[in-house]
Design a protein around this motif. Structure first.
Motif, PDB file in Angstrom:
ATOM      1  N   GLU A  13       0.821  -1.203   0.000  1.00  0.00           N
ATOM      2  CA  GLU A  13       0.000   0.000   0.000  1.00  0.00           C
ATOM      3  C   GLU A  13       0.858   1.257   0.000  1.00  0.00           C
ATOM      4  N   ARG A  14       1.964   1.248   0.783  1.00  0.00           N
ATOM      5  CA  ARG A  14       2.850   2.418   0.805  1.00  0.00           C
ATOM      6  C   ARG A  14       3.439   2.669  -0.574  1.00  0.00           C
ATOM      7  N   HIS A  15       3.886   1.592  -1.241  1.00  0.00           N
ATOM      8  CA  HIS A  15       4.494   1.752  -2.562  1.00  0.00           C
ATOM      9  C   HIS A  15       3.466   2.222  -3.577  1.00  0.00           C
ATOM     10  N   GLU A  16       2.250   1.649  -3.518  1.00  0.00           N
ATOM     11  CA  GLU A  16       1.237   2.032  -4.497  1.00  0.00           C
ATOM     12  C   GLU A  16       0.759   3.460  -4.252  1.00  0.00           C
ATOM     13  N   ASN A  17       0.674   3.862  -2.962  1.00  0.00           N
ATOM     14  CA  ASN A  17       0.292   5.243  -2.685  1.00  0.00           C
ATOM     15  C   ASN A  17       1.338   6.208  -3.216  1.00  0.00           C
ATOM     16  N   ARG A  18       2.628   5.840  -3.095  1.00  0.00           N
ATOM     17  CA  ARG A  18       3.704   6.679  -3.644  1.00  0.00           C
ATOM     18  C   ARG A  18       3.554   6.750  -5.155  1.00  0.00           C
ATOM     19  N   GLY A  19       3.219   5.597  -5.773  1.00  0.00           N
ATOM     20  CA  GLY A  19       3.022   5.582  -7.215  1.00  0.00           C
ATOM     21  C   GLY A  19       1.850   6.440  -7.642  1.00  0.00           C
ATOM     22  N   LEU A  76      19.107   7.140   5.916  1.00  0.00           N
ATOM     23  CA  LEU A  76      19.161   8.425   5.232  1.00  0.00           C
ATOM     24  C   LEU A  76      17.907   8.682   4.398  1.00  0.00           C
ATOM     25  N   SER A  77      17.345   7.615   3.837  1.00  0.00           N
ATOM     26  CA  SER A  77      16.209   7.766   2.928  1.00  0.00           C
ATOM     27  C   SER A  77      14.972   8.326   3.622  1.00  0.00           C
ATOM     28  N   SER A  91      19.213  -6.075  -5.560  1.00  0.00           N
ATOM     29  CA  SER A  91      19.823  -5.977  -4.232  1.00  0.00           C
ATOM     30  C   SER A  91      18.946  -5.161  -3.288  1.00  0.00           C
ATOM     31  N   LEU A  92      18.384  -4.063  -3.793  1.00  0.00           N
ATOM     32  CA  LEU A  92      17.490  -3.251  -2.972  1.00  0.00           C
ATOM     33  C   LEU A  92      16.187  -3.986  -2.692  1.00  0.00           C
ATOM     34  N   TYR A  93      15.631  -4.599  -3.717  1.00  0.00           N
ATOM     35  CA  TYR A  93      14.346  -5.283  -3.577  1.00  0.00           C
ATOM     36  C   TYR A  93      14.435  -6.432  -2.579  1.00  0.00           C
ATOM     37  N   ASP A  94      15.460  -7.256  -2.695  1.00  0.00           N
ATOM     38  CA  ASP A  94      15.601  -8.411  -1.812  1.00  0.00           C
ATOM     39  C   ASP A  94      15.826  -8.014  -0.361  1.00  0.00           C
ATOM     40  N   ASN A  95      16.334  -6.801  -0.146  1.00  0.00           N
ATOM     41  CA  ASN A  95      16.573  -6.323   1.219  1.00  0.00           C
ATOM     42  C   ASN A  95      15.508  -5.340   1.687  1.00  0.00           C
ATOM     43  N   GLN A  96      14.326  -5.431   1.052  1.00  0.00           N
ATOM     44  CA  GLN A  96      13.141  -4.663   1.464  1.00  0.00           C
ATOM     45  C   GLN A  96      13.387  -3.159   1.503  1.00  0.00           C
ATOM     46  N   PHE A  97      14.167  -2.652   0.560  1.00  0.00           N
ATOM     47  CA  PHE A  97      14.358  -1.208   0.437  1.00  0.00           C
ATOM     48  C   PHE A  97      13.220  -0.670  -0.422  1.00  0.00           C
ATOM     49  N   ARG A  98      12.332   0.117   0.202  1.00  0.00           N
ATOM     50  CA  ARG A  98      11.179   0.641  -0.508  1.00  0.00           C
ATOM     51  C   ARG A  98      11.002   2.128  -0.192  1.00  0.00           C
ATOM     52  N   PRO A  99      10.448   2.875  -1.170  1.00  0.00           N
ATOM     53  CA  PRO A  99      10.199   2.458  -2.541  1.00  0.00           C
ATOM     54  C   PRO A  99      11.502   2.403  -3.326  1.00  0.00           C
ATOM     55  N   LEU A 100      11.511   1.577  -4.358  1.00  0.00           N
ATOM     56  CA  LEU A 100      12.690   1.505  -5.209  1.00  0.00           C
ATOM     57  C   LEU A 100      12.862   2.822  -5.975  1.00  0.00           C
ATOM     58  N   PRO A 101      14.090   3.197  -6.250  1.00  0.00           N
ATOM     59  CA  PRO A 101      14.300   4.413  -7.051  1.00  0.00           C
ATOM     60  C   PRO A 101      13.846   4.201  -8.488  1.00  0.00           C
ATOM     61  N   LEU A 102      13.436   5.274  -9.122  1.00  0.00           N
ATOM     62  CA  LEU A 102      13.186   5.229 -10.558  1.00  0.00           C
ATOM     63  C   LEU A 102      14.532   5.270 -11.266  1.00  0.00           C
ATOM     64  N   SER A 106       8.217  15.484  -5.662  1.00  0.00           N
ATOM     65  CA  SER A 106       7.637  14.302  -5.028  1.00  0.00           C
ATOM     66  C   SER A 106       8.628  13.570  -4.137  1.00  0.00           C
ATOM     67  N   ARG A 107       9.875  14.074  -4.049  1.00  0.00           N
ATOM     68  CA  ARG A 107      10.930  13.452  -3.235  1.00  0.00           C
ATOM     69  C   ARG A 107      11.188  12.010  -3.675  1.00  0.00           C
ATOM     70  N   GLN A 108      11.135  11.776  -4.971  1.00  0.00           N
ATOM     71  CA  GLN A 108      11.349  10.446  -5.529  1.00  0.00           C
ATOM     72  C   GLN A 108      12.837  10.177  -5.701  1.00  0.00           C
ATOM     73  N   SER A 109      13.326   9.081  -5.126  1.00  0.00           N
ATOM     74  CA  SER A 109      14.717   8.687  -5.331  1.00  0.00           C
ATOM     75  C   SER A 109      14.921   8.275  -6.787  1.00  0.00           C
ATOM     76  N   LEU A 110      16.130   8.538  -7.297  1.00  0.00           N
ATOM     77  CA  LEU A 110      16.451   8.278  -8.699  1.00  0.00           C
ATOM     78  C   LEU A 110      17.769   7.539  -8.792  1.00  0.00           C
ATOM     79  N   THR A 111      17.973   6.850  -9.897  1.00  0.00           N
ATOM     80  CA  THR A 111      19.235   6.148 -10.106  1.00  0.00           C
ATOM     81  C   THR A 111      19.569   6.087 -11.581  1.00  0.00           C
ATOM     82  N   TRP A 112      20.876   6.092 -11.857  1.00  0.00           N
ATOM     83  CA  TRP A 112      21.346   5.950 -13.233  1.00  0.00           C
ATOM     84  C   TRP A 112      22.835   5.671 -13.224  1.00  0.00           C
ATOM     85  N   SER A 113      23.347   5.297 -14.379  1.00  0.00           N
ATOM     86  CA  SER A 113      24.785   5.089 -14.522  1.00  0.00           C
ATOM     87  C   SER A 113      25.471   6.431 -14.701  1.00  0.00           C
ATOM     88  N   ILE A 114      26.424   6.731 -13.820  1.00  0.00           N
ATOM     89  CA  ILE A 114      27.130   7.999 -13.906  1.00  0.00           C
ATOM     90  C   ILE A 114      27.999   8.057 -15.161  1.00  0.00           C
TER      91      ILE A 114
END
Length: 275
Positions: A21-27, A129-130, A153-164, A212-220
């Protein structure tokens, strides 16, 4: 009472339900908050039913100026702006995470041992920190496996929400693109410096994600090194994101460098042939 106690779900299931529910509400916040894209304020439907356009006088005025410079009519500019947003925008949905994780595991275990060596101590610091910071994960890119193993790695360790995750438009191919978009892929063209409307759409979309304070990720590095070694950083996306942070007055931002290492890169034979 006893009846109410019997109806309560098991703790593990209850926690899993709350997490979904937390993840879907963020979505939903990402989907239904206004996206000012290309001079058109747009709301994205997370369920994948399309984009609903709503008028935004200020942004429409900006789009009209761009359209005039580009020699387009207002209608042409609005139509193209909506097309650009559909091409770019992620539509994350929690129910797609489990099947996507199975696919990611299937892909990397064709070449590697299933167990990943993860710095869990660092991950826990990042999790703390998140809670108060927007995180920008910048990872090294030597293999096609990188984004799979990082997000897994994030998903398996219950890091939510995942970054876009920012991804090249070349990854938006049939059968994979729709899945990737539903777990948070933002597809970008390799070069759009000469496309004023596309740049406007992208700028407004990034502004929305930062608000929206959404975490992001990409290859530097911007792309795979194709040599097995680290490449110099490409700072284009980082500049876009940090400029959005300035516009939105968001200062609680942390850059998180991520090293992804392999005993042997799966594509090494392809790299040798390419060279």
């Amino acid at each position: 009472d006893e009846r109410r106690h019997q109806q309560r779900p098991p703790p593990a299931l209850d926690e899993d339900r709350r997490e979904r529910e937390r993840h879907e509400n963020r979505g939903r916040r990402l989907g239904h908050d206004a996206h000012e894209a290309g001079g058109v304020e747009v709301r994205a439907d997370v369920g994948g039913d399309g984009l609903q356009r709503a008028a935004c006088p200020r942004a429409l005025g900006e789009l009209a100026q761009v359209a005039e410079r580009e020699g387009k009519t207002r209608e042409q500019a609005e139509k193209y702006a909506r097309k650009c947003l559909r091409e770019i925008a992620a539509s994350p949905k929690a129910s797609w995470l489990a099947p996507a994780s199975r696919l990611a595991r299937f892909i990397y275990t064709r070449s590697y041992h299933p167990e990943l060596d993860i710095n869990l101590e660092a991950l826990e610091r990042i999790r703390a920190l998140s809670k108060d910071h927007q995180l920008l994960f910048l990872w090294s890119h030597k293999s096609h496996m990188d984004s799979f193993v990082f997000l897994l790695s994030l998903y398996d360790n219950q890091f939510r929400p995942l970054p876009l995750v920012f991804a090249g438009i070349n990854m938006n191919f049939a059968g994979f693109g729709s899945l990737a978009r539903r777990v948070g892929a933002i597809f970008l063209r390799r070069n759009f410096q000469d496309d004023a409307i596309y740049k406007m759409v992208f700028r407004h979309y990034i502004d929305h994600l930062i608000r929206s304070r959404q975490s992001l990720t990409w290859s530097i590095e911007g792309t795979r090194s194709r040599t097995g070694k680290l490449s110099p950083p490409r700072l284009g996306i980082l500049n876009w994101v940090l400029e959005a942070c300035e516009r939105q007055q968001v200062t609680a931002v942390k850059l998180v460098p991520v090293s992804i290492a392999f005993d042997r890169i799966a594509e090494v034979d392809d790299y040798v042939a390419w060279q």
